[in-house]
Design a protein around this motif. Structure first.
Motif, PDB file in Angstrom:
ATOM      1  N   ARG A 173       0.542  -0.987   0.528  1.00 15.23           N
ATOM      2  CA  ARG A 173       0.028   0.029   0.298  1.00 15.23           C
ATOM      3  C   ARG A 173       1.356   1.084   0.241  1.00 15.23           C
ATOM      4  O   ARG A 173       0.550   1.804  -0.940  1.00 15.23           O
ATOM      5  N   ALA A 174       2.104   0.935   0.732  1.00 15.02           N
ATOM      6  CA  ALA A 174       3.171   2.632   1.036  1.00 15.02           C
ATOM      7  C   ALA A 174       3.371   2.882  -0.113  1.00 15.02           C
ATOM      8  O   ALA A 174       3.270   4.029  -1.093  1.00 15.02           O
ATOM      9  N   TRP A 175       4.114   1.882  -1.270  1.00  5.99           N
ATOM     10  CA  TRP A 175       4.044   2.475  -2.249  1.00  5.99           C
ATOM     11  C   TRP A 175       3.186   1.765  -3.123  1.00  5.99           C
ATOM     12  O   TRP A 175       4.049   2.984  -4.382  1.00  5.99           O
ATOM     13  N   ASN A 176       2.137   1.610  -3.745  1.00  3.78           N
ATOM     14  CA  ASN A 176       1.530   2.452  -4.619  1.00  3.78           C
ATOM     15  C   ASN A 176       1.304   3.332  -4.453  1.00  3.78           C
ATOM     16  O   ASN A 176       0.452   4.613  -4.992  1.00  3.78           O
ATOM     17  N   GLN A 177       0.714   3.965  -3.099  1.00  5.31           N
ATOM     18  CA  GLN A 177       0.791   5.402  -2.376  1.00  5.31           C
ATOM     19  C   GLN A 177       1.800   6.611  -3.299  1.00  5.31           C
ATOM     20  O   GLN A 177       1.646   7.607  -3.706  1.00  5.31           O
ATOM     21  N   ASN A 178       3.114   6.170  -2.695  1.00  5.50           N
ATOM     22  CA  ASN A 178       4.374   6.757  -3.565  1.00  5.50           C
ATOM     23  C   ASN A 178       4.274   6.728  -5.058  1.00  5.50           C
ATOM     24  O   ASN A 178       4.440   7.757  -4.903  1.00  5.50           O
ATOM     25  N   GLN A 179       3.880   5.844  -5.548  1.00 10.19           N
ATOM     26  CA  GLN A 179       3.536   5.969  -6.801  1.00 10.19           C
ATOM     27  C   GLN A 179       3.068   7.031  -7.119  1.00 10.19           C
ATOM     28  O   GLN A 179       2.945   7.783  -8.555  1.00 10.19           O
ATOM     29  N   ASN A 180       1.379   6.807  -6.305  1.00 11.53           N
ATOM     30  CA  ASN A 180       0.699   8.107  -7.278  1.00 11.53           C
ATOM     31  C   ASN A 180       1.109   8.803  -6.658  1.00 11.53           C
ATOM     32  O   ASN A 180       0.887  10.166  -7.192  1.00 11.53           O
ATOM     33  N   GLU A 181       1.771   9.198  -5.547  1.00 13.61           N
ATOM     34  CA  GLU A 181       2.086  10.547  -5.244  1.00 13.61           C
ATOM     35  C   GLU A 181       2.994  11.426  -6.341  1.00 13.61           C
ATOM     36  O   GLU A 181       3.196  12.259  -6.708  1.00 13.61           O
ATOM     37  N   MET A 182       4.171  10.815  -6.705  1.00 10.37           N
ATOM     38  CA  MET A 182       5.333  10.151  -7.393  1.00 10.37           C
ATOM     39  C   MET A 182       4.723  11.060  -9.058  1.00 10.37           C
ATOM     40  O   MET A 182       5.100  12.357  -9.326  1.00 10.37           O
ATOM     41  N   PHE A 183       3.964  10.508  -8.957  1.00  2.01           N
ATOM     42  CA  PHE A 183       2.878  10.965 -10.525  1.00  2.01           C
ATOM     43  C   PHE A 183       2.432  12.726 -10.254  1.00  2.01           C
ATOM     44  O   PHE A 183       2.227  12.867 -11.484  1.00  2.01           O
ATOM     45  N   ARG A 184       1.481  12.555  -9.035  1.00  2.00           N
ATOM     46  CA  ARG A 184       1.045  13.908  -8.665  1.00  2.00           C
ATOM     47  C   ARG A 184       2.175  15.150  -8.697  1.00  2.00           C
ATOM     48  O   ARG A 184       1.742  16.337  -9.443  1.00  2.00           O
ATOM     49  N   ALA A 185       2.833  14.915  -8.281  1.00  2.00           N
ATOM     50  CA  ALA A 185       4.224  15.959  -8.463  1.00  2.00           C
ATOM     51  C   ALA A 185       4.623  15.923  -9.628  1.00  2.00           C
ATOM     52  O   ALA A 185       4.755  16.980 -10.415  1.00  2.00           O
ATOM     53  N   SER A 186       4.782  14.941 -10.512  1.00  2.00           N
ATOM     54  CA  SER A 186       5.361  15.139 -12.462  1.00  2.00           C
ATOM     55  C   SER A 186       3.762  16.328 -12.968  1.00  2.00           C
ATOM     56  O   SER A 186       4.350  16.805 -13.805  1.00  2.00           O
ATOM     57  N   CYS A 187       2.934  15.694 -12.701  1.00  2.00           N
ATOM     58  CA  CYS A 187       1.496  16.192 -13.387  1.00  2.00           C
ATOM     59  C   CYS A 187       1.574  17.945 -12.670  1.00  2.00           C
ATOM     60  O   CYS A 187       1.490  18.968 -13.541  1.00  2.00           O
ATOM     61  N   ASN A 188       1.861  18.609 -11.461  1.00  2.00           N
ATOM     62  CA  ASN A 188       2.135  19.413 -10.965  1.00  2.00           C
ATOM     63  C   ASN A 188       3.007  20.352 -11.593  1.00  2.00           C
ATOM     64  O   ASN A 188       3.560  21.644 -11.729  1.00  2.00           O
ATOM     65  N   GLU A 189       4.218  19.890 -11.767  1.00  2.67           N
ATOM     66  CA  GLU A 189       5.798  19.792 -12.210  1.00  2.67           C
ATOM     67  C   GLU A 189       5.385  20.746 -14.236  1.00  2.67           C
ATOM     68  O   GLU A 189       5.664  21.987 -14.297  1.00  2.67           O
ATOM     69  N   LEU A 190       4.836  19.810 -14.341  1.00  2.00           N
ATOM     70  CA  LEU A 190       4.400  20.002 -15.917  1.00  2.00           C
ATOM     71  C   LEU A 190       3.752  21.430 -15.941  1.00  2.00           C
ATOM     72  O   LEU A 190       3.777  22.271 -16.933  1.00  2.00           O
ATOM     73  N   ASN A 191       2.015  21.706 -15.831  1.00  7.06           N
ATOM     74  CA  ASN A 191       1.613  22.330 -14.916  1.00  7.06           C
ATOM     75  C   ASN A 191       2.445  23.449 -14.915  1.00  7.06           C
ATOM     76  O   ASN A 191       1.850  24.952 -15.375  1.00  7.06           O
ATOM     77  N   GLU A 192       3.545  23.922 -14.403  1.00  4.20           N
ATOM     78  CA  GLU A 192       4.060  25.076 -13.701  1.00  4.20           C
ATOM     79  C   GLU A 192       4.624  25.305 -14.763  1.00  4.20           C
ATOM     80  O   GLU A 192       5.078  26.246 -14.981  1.00  4.20           O
ATOM     81  N   ARG A 193       5.636  24.213 -15.350  1.00  3.58           N
ATOM     82  CA  ARG A 193       6.401  24.642 -16.569  1.00  3.58           C
ATOM     83  C   ARG A 193       5.172  25.044 -17.339  1.00  3.58           C
ATOM     84  O   ARG A 193       5.751  25.600 -18.286  1.00  3.58           O
ATOM     85  N   PHE A 194       4.403  25.122 -17.964  1.00 10.35           N
ATOM     86  CA  PHE A 194       3.049  25.416 -18.816  1.00 10.35           C
ATOM     87  C   PHE A 194       2.986  26.790 -18.436  1.00 10.35           C
ATOM     88  O   PHE A 194       3.070  27.795 -19.145  1.00 10.35           O
ATOM     89  N   ARG A 195       3.031  27.445 -17.385  1.00 15.34           N
ATOM     90  CA  ARG A 195       2.493  28.888 -16.529  1.00 15.34           C
ATOM     91  C   ARG A 195       3.398  29.062 -16.833  1.00 15.34           C
ATOM     92  O   ARG A 195       3.852  30.641 -16.964  1.00 15.34           O
ATOM     93  N   ARG A 196       4.881  28.972 -17.055  1.00 14.83           N
ATOM     94  CA  ARG A 196       6.438  29.595 -16.937  1.00 14.83           C
ATOM     95  C   ARG A 196       6.528  29.754 -17.906  1.00 14.83           C
ATOM     96  O   ARG A 196       7.664  31.289 -18.616  1.00 14.83           O
ATOM     97  N   SER A 197       6.320  29.321 -19.042  1.00 17.32           N
ATOM     98  CA  SER A 197       5.933  28.991 -20.284  1.00 17.32           C
ATOM     99  C   SER A 197       4.880  30.018 -20.493  1.00 17.32           C
ATOM    100  O   SER A 197       5.439  30.434 -21.972  1.00 17.32           O
ATOM    101  N   ARG A 198       4.390  30.585 -20.445  1.00 13.61           N
ATOM    102  CA  ARG A 198       3.291  31.924 -20.708  1.00 13.61           C
ATOM    103  C   ARG A 198       2.689  31.112 -21.891  1.00 13.61           C
ATOM    104  O   ARG A 198       2.141  31.590 -22.456  1.00 13.61           O
TER     105      ARG A 198
END
Length: 353
Positions: A173-198
């Motif tokens: 369960r902990a491993w599975n939760q970590n996989q989800n959290e890592m992906f959410r962090a990647s999504c957040n980073e991509l969206n922040e990259r969009f924002r910074r690219s205007r």
């Protein structure tokens, strides 16, 4: 097999009028997120991972098919090399990740518009994120079964030597939760990259779509997409994405699809709560299920009136033939309002469960 890609959905909606430094950085950053966070290609010893090879090969094939190519870039290389004064031909096959990298990070040569160039390469990033999200959905759906299997196997194995504290189920369960959290962090980073690219884009639930208003995105859209990412709300997610795509591409009746998404959410809640009787004729009857005192008044009177009025005045004219009356049409601001109305209500109802 057809694959929905960003470049085709926004074919008639210009975003880039030139290939500038912001666009170049965005492509590099997006590719690195995929290569370093979502699907690392090599193991700790620098060896190619068979699973990663299959994933990158699949991404190459999917996008190449939609772009009318055999491969995104040349899968082979060849050149002459001097050795002891003689020329020798050296050739081989590029790793699958390199075939994709050479496409996404290619220099812009002006042979196509900057808009097409960037959109086609962002389509690769979109497909990679979508594939990772689909894999996570499979892992989440099978988690309980895998936990049961792991705990059963642990009980059947004889204890030997030292045993680490904690159950294998908890570890899984902990491993599975970590996989989800890592992906959410990647999504957040991509969206922040969009924002910074205007550039007014946002990734959510497998798709990159236009998002015009940053405040609306932060307060309405992102919380909405987070909630409907659960498989339970698949129809809601699908119809709202369709509404966004139709709005952004100037298609017909985006508000109708937003209303369908809201109606689906209302029906799902009625079903989950056990309030559906099977005699409902339309959205109003399902809304009444949520309002009924016997069901604990999931919504109150003024909320019922608000929802019924929306379906009566906004959804119904688009959901039925106009006959001899003028064809109904909403202005751009009215369409935005209708979509945001449906998102806000869906978000509110789901949070009450």
């Amino acid at each position: 097999m057809l694959t929905d890609i960003f470049a085709y959905r926004y074919l008639d909606s210009p975003i880039w009028d030139s290939f500038d430094e912001n666009a170049r950085r965005l492509l590099v950053q997006g590719f690195r997120i995929v290569a370093e966070q979502l699907f690392p290609y090599y193991d700790a010893n620098g060896n190619e991972k068979s699973e990663a090879r299959a994933i990158w090969g699949g991404l190459n094939k999917k996008l190449a098919m939609e772009l009318g190519l055999k491969d995104l870039s040349s899968p082979i290389y060849g050149y002459y090399s001097d050795w002891n004064g003689n020329k020798h031909w050296v050739s081989g096959s590029w790793p699958k990740i390199t075939v994709c990298e050479n496409f996404v990070l290619a220099e812009y040569d002006g042979s196509v518009t900057a808009d097409q160039f960037v959109k086609e390469r962002l389509s690769f990033i979109e497909l990679a994120f979508r594939q990772r999200e689909e894999k996570l959905s499979e892992l989440n759906a099978s988690l309980d079964k895998r936990v049961q299997q792991a705990e059963l196997e642990a009980k059947m194995k004889p204890a030997r030597g030292l045993r680490l504290p904690g159950s294998p189920g908890d570890a899984l369960r902990a491993w599975n939760q970590n996989q989800n959290e890592m992906f959410r962090a990647s999504c957040n980073e991509l969206n922040e990259r969009f924002r910074r690219s205007r550039v007014k884009l946002h990734y959510h639930n497998g798709f990159i779509q236009i998002s015009e208003d940053e405040a609306v995105l932060r307060q309405i859209e992102q919380p909405f997409w987070n909630l409907v990412g659960d498989p339970m709300w698949q129809s809601v997610d699908h119809d709202m994405k369709e509404a966004i795509d139709l709005r952004d591409s100037g298609g017909r009746d985006p508000a109708l699809f937003a209303a369908k998404a809201l109606e689906s959410a209302i029906k799902i809640i009625s079903d989950v709560k056990g309030w559906t009787r099977g005699t409902e004729k339309g959205a109003a009857n399902y809304i009444d299920n949520l309002r009924a005192k016997a069901n604990g008044e999931f919504i109150n009177g003024w909320e019922r009136e608000n929802l019924v009025e929306f379906f009566s005045k906004v959804r119904n004219p688009f959901g039925h033939g106009a006959g001899s009356d003028p064809i109904p049409e909403l202005s751009v601001p009215q369409t935005d309002w209708a979509i945001e109305f449906c998102m806000i209500w869906t978000k509110s109802l789901i949070r009450r469960l």
